[in-house]
Design a protein around this motif. Structure first.
Motif, mmCIF file in Angstrom:
data_model
loop_
_atom_site.group_PDB
_atom_site.id
_atom_site.type_symbol
_atom_site.label_atom_id
_atom_site.label_comp_id
_atom_site.label_asym_id
_atom_site.label_seq_id
_atom_site.Cartn_x
_atom_site.Cartn_y
_atom_site.Cartn_z
ATOM 1 N N GLY A 16 0.813 -1.210 0.000
ATOM 2 C CA GLY A 16 0.000 0.000 0.000
ATOM 3 C C GLY A 16 0.846 1.258 0.000
ATOM 4 N N ILE A 17 1.923 1.249 0.770
ATOM 5 C CA ILE A 17 2.833 2.397 0.795
ATOM 6 C C ILE A 17 3.450 2.591 -0.588
ATOM 7 C CG2 ILE A 17 5.000 3.297 1.738
ATOM 8 C CD1 ILE A 17 4.270 1.799 4.367
ATOM 9 N N ALA A 18 3.901 1.504 -1.203
ATOM 10 C CA ALA A 18 4.505 1.585 -2.541
ATOM 11 C C ALA A 18 3.514 2.134 -3.558
ATOM 12 C CB ALA A 18 5.017 0.213 -2.967
ATOM 13 N N ALA A 19 2.267 1.687 -3.487
ATOM 14 C CA ALA A 19 1.244 2.171 -4.424
ATOM 15 C C ALA A 19 1.011 3.673 -4.238
ATOM 16 C CB ALA A 19 -0.049 1.385 -4.239
ATOM 17 N N VAL A 20 0.936 4.125 -2.987
ATOM 18 C CA VAL A 20 0.763 5.552 -2.720
ATOM 19 C C VAL A 20 1.995 6.320 -3.174
ATOM 20 C CG1 VAL A 20 0.616 7.283 -0.872
ATOM 21 C CG2 VAL A 20 -0.911 5.295 -0.865
ATOM 22 N N HIS A 21 3.174 5.773 -2.927
ATOM 23 C CA HIS A 21 4.422 6.430 -3.317
ATOM 24 C C HIS A 21 4.400 6.735 -4.811
ATOM 25 C CE1 HIS A 21 9.033 6.436 -2.367
ATOM 26 N NE2 HIS A 21 8.652 7.539 -2.954
ATOM 27 N N VAL A 22 4.088 5.736 -5.613
ATOM 28 C CA VAL A 22 4.065 5.902 -7.067
ATOM 29 C C VAL A 22 2.948 6.857 -7.486
ATOM 30 C CG1 VAL A 22 3.626 4.692 -9.242
ATOM 31 C CG2 VAL A 22 5.224 3.721 -7.573
ATOM 32 N N GLN A 23 1.740 6.648 -6.991
ATOM 33 C CA GLN A 23 0.611 7.495 -7.378
ATOM 34 C C GLN A 23 0.845 8.947 -6.978
ATOM 35 O OE1 GLN A 23 -3.272 6.111 -6.111
ATOM 36 N NE2 GLN A 23 -4.215 8.103 -6.471
ATOM 37 N N ALA A 24 1.320 9.167 -5.758
ATOM 38 C CA ALA A 24 1.538 10.527 -5.272
ATOM 39 C C ALA A 24 2.631 11.238 -6.069
ATOM 40 C CB ALA A 24 1.872 10.511 -3.777
ATOM 41 N N PHE A 55 4.990 5.744 9.108
ATOM 42 C CA PHE A 55 3.597 5.827 9.525
ATOM 43 C C PHE A 55 2.712 5.776 8.295
ATOM 44 C CE2 PHE A 55 6.281 8.007 12.498
ATOM 45 C CZ PHE A 55 5.870 7.483 13.713
ATOM 46 N N VAL A 56 1.512 5.228 8.447
ATOM 47 C CA VAL A 56 0.554 5.179 7.346
ATOM 48 C C VAL A 56 -0.740 5.863 7.757
ATOM 49 C CG1 VAL A 56 1.450 3.125 6.184
ATOM 50 C CG2 VAL A 56 -0.210 2.852 8.030
ATOM 51 N N ALA A 57 -1.365 6.511 6.778
ATOM 52 C CA ALA A 57 -2.718 7.026 6.929
ATOM 53 C C ALA A 57 -3.616 6.043 6.197
ATOM 54 C CB ALA A 57 -2.843 8.420 6.318
ATOM 55 N N LEU A 58 -4.683 5.652 6.860
ATOM 56 C CA LEU A 58 -5.587 4.653 6.305
ATOM 57 C C LEU A 58 -6.989 5.224 6.189
ATOM 58 C CD1 LEU A 58 -4.437 1.838 8.720
ATOM 59 C CD2 LEU A 58 -3.888 1.928 6.299
ATOM 60 N N ASP A 59 -7.666 4.876 5.105
ATOM 61 C CA ASP A 59 -9.097 5.102 4.961
ATOM 62 C C ASP A 59 -9.701 3.716 5.097
ATOM 63 O OD1 ASP A 59 -11.662 5.881 4.429
ATOM 64 O OD2 ASP A 59 -11.332 6.258 2.295
ATOM 65 N N ILE A 63 -3.716 5.484 2.275
ATOM 66 C CA ILE A 63 -3.928 6.679 1.458
ATOM 67 C C ILE A 63 -2.787 7.676 1.598
ATOM 68 C CG2 ILE A 63 -6.438 6.478 1.409
ATOM 69 C CD1 ILE A 63 -6.447 8.699 3.650
ATOM 70 N N GLY A 64 -1.832 7.366 2.488
ATOM 71 C CA GLY A 64 -0.699 8.250 2.688
ATOM 72 C C GLY A 64 0.329 7.604 3.587
ATOM 73 N N TRP A 65 1.518 8.171 3.591
ATOM 74 C CA TRP A 65 2.579 7.673 4.461
ATOM 75 C C TRP A 65 3.549 8.806 4.783
ATOM 76 C CZ3 TRP A 65 7.518 8.296 2.696
ATOM 77 C CH2 TRP A 65 7.695 8.409 1.309
ATOM 78 N N ALA A 66 4.281 8.624 5.854
ATOM 79 C CA ALA A 66 5.352 9.541 6.234
ATOM 80 C C ALA A 66 6.484 8.719 6.821
ATOM 81 C CB ALA A 66 4.878 10.567 7.257
ATOM 82 N N SER A 67 7.714 9.180 6.586
ATOM 83 C CA SER A 67 8.884 8.529 7.180
ATOM 84 C C SER A 67 9.788 9.602 7.776
ATOM 85 C CB SER A 67 9.637 7.693 6.139
ATOM 86 O OG SER A 67 10.102 8.509 5.075
ATOM 87 N N ALA A 68 10.428 9.262 8.881
ATOM 88 C CA ALA A 68 11.294 10.208 9.568
ATOM 89 C C ALA A 68 12.353 9.440 10.334
ATOM 90 C CB ALA A 68 10.489 11.083 10.526
ATOM 91 N N GLY A 69 13.456 10.115 10.584
ATOM 92 C CA GLY A 69 14.528 9.507 11.349
ATOM 93 C C GLY A 69 15.579 10.540 11.693
ATOM 94 N N TYR A 95 -6.523 14.759 -0.299
ATOM 95 C CA TYR A 95 -6.176 16.132 0.062
ATOM 96 C C TYR A 95 -7.332 16.739 0.850
ATOM 97 C CZ TYR A 95 -2.307 16.246 -3.388
ATOM 98 O OH TYR A 95 -1.162 16.027 -4.106
ATOM 99 N N GLY A 96 -6.995 17.463 1.903
ATOM 100 C CA GLY A 96 -8.003 18.127 2.708
ATOM 101 C C GLY A 96 -8.652 17.239 3.763
ATOM 102 N N SER A 97 -8.244 15.980 3.833
ATOM 103 C CA SER A 97 -8.853 15.046 4.791
ATOM 104 C C SER A 97 -8.240 15.133 6.181
ATOM 105 C CB SER A 97 -8.710 13.611 4.284
ATOM 106 O OG SER A 97 -7.334 13.211 4.325
ATOM 107 N N GLY A 98 -7.110 15.814 6.296
ATOM 108 C CA GLY A 98 -6.378 15.838 7.562
ATOM 109 C C GLY A 98 -5.324 14.756 7.650
ATOM 110 N N ALA A 99 -5.245 13.879 6.643
ATOM 111 C CA ALA A 99 -4.268 12.784 6.668
ATOM 112 C C ALA A 99 -2.838 13.311 6.708
ATOM 113 C CB ALA A 99 -4.465 11.863 5.460
ATOM 114 N N GLY A 100 -2.529 14.314 5.889
ATOM 115 C CA GLY A 100 -1.177 14.862 5.875
ATOM 116 C C GLY A 100 -0.779 15.430 7.223
#
Length: 161
Positions: free
Chosen positions: A16-24, A62-66, A71-77, A100-105
Motif C-alpha cells: 500500500g505504501i509503494a502504491a501511494v508512493h508511485v501514485q503521489a 507511519f501510514v494514513a488509512l481510509d 492513502i498516505g505515508w510519512a517517514s522520519a529519522g 487532500y483536505g482530509s487531515g491525513a497529511g
C-alpha cells in the motif's frame, strides 16, 4: 474518508505504501519530471524497498488509512545530512490527491515529527507542499541542491523549524 486513521506502519503495509508512493509522485511531480519516468515507476520494486525500510529499526514509518486502505505515508529519522540543522528529518510524506483536505497529511506529520525541531527537503517548485509546511512553521533555510530523477534535474530546498 469513511474512517481515517494514522498508525505505525507494518511490513504488511509495504504494498500500500509503494502504491501511494508511485501514485503521489505521478500526481505531485507531473510538472517537474518527465512523463516517461513517472510512468516507469515500479510499485513492486518499491514494495521490496519499503519492507526493508519498515524492518530496519532506523526509520520510523507511519501510514494514513481510509478504513484498511493506505492513502498516505510519512517517514522520519535521524538527519541523513552531515550538517543536519535538527536531530529529526522528515524524510518523506505523501498523500494521494483524493485524500487532500482530509487531515491525513497533518496527522502523518504530527506522528512523524510532532512539534519538535525538524527539517526536510522539498522540490523547489511545489507550492502546495510549501504552504502545508509553512502552516507547520517550517521555513526555507537557504540550503539548496539539485537531485536527478529520470533524466530531470530537480532543485530541492531545505526547510527547518
Amino acid at each position: 474518508m469513511a474512517h481515517m486513521s494514522v498508525r505505525s506502519a507494518r511490513e504488511s503495509d509495504a504494498a500500500g505504501i509503494a502504491a501511494v508512493h508511485v501514485q503521489a509522485w505521478r500526481e505531485a511531480y507531473a510538472h517537474l519530471m518527465p512523463a516517461a519516468f513517472l510512468s516507469s515507476l515500479d510499485t513492486e520494486r518499491r514494495e521490496a524497498g519499503w519492507k526493508s525500510i519498515i524492518d530496519d529499526e532506523i526509520t520510523d514509518v507511519f501510514v494514513a488509512l481510509d478504513g484498511e486502505k493506505v492513502i498516505g505515508w510519512a517517514s522520519a529519522g535521524a538527519g541523513r545530512d552531515s550538517s543536519s540543522p535538527a536531530a529529526r528529518e522528515l524524510e518523506g510524506i505523501y498523500v494521494i490527491a483524493a485524500a487532500y483536505g482530509s487531515g491525513a497529511g497533518q496527522q502523518l506529520l504530527d506522528a512523524a515529527v510532532g512539534d519538535d525541531a525538524a527539517y526536510l527537503w522539498m522540490a523547489e517548485n511545489n507550492p502546495r507542499a510549501e504552504a502545508f509546511y509553512r502552516r507547520n512553521r517550517f521555513e526555507r533555510d537557504g540550503m539548496v541542491k539539485t537531485e536527478s530523477f529520470g533524466g530531470a534535474s530537480v532543485h530541492v530546498v531545505r526547510l527547518t523549524r
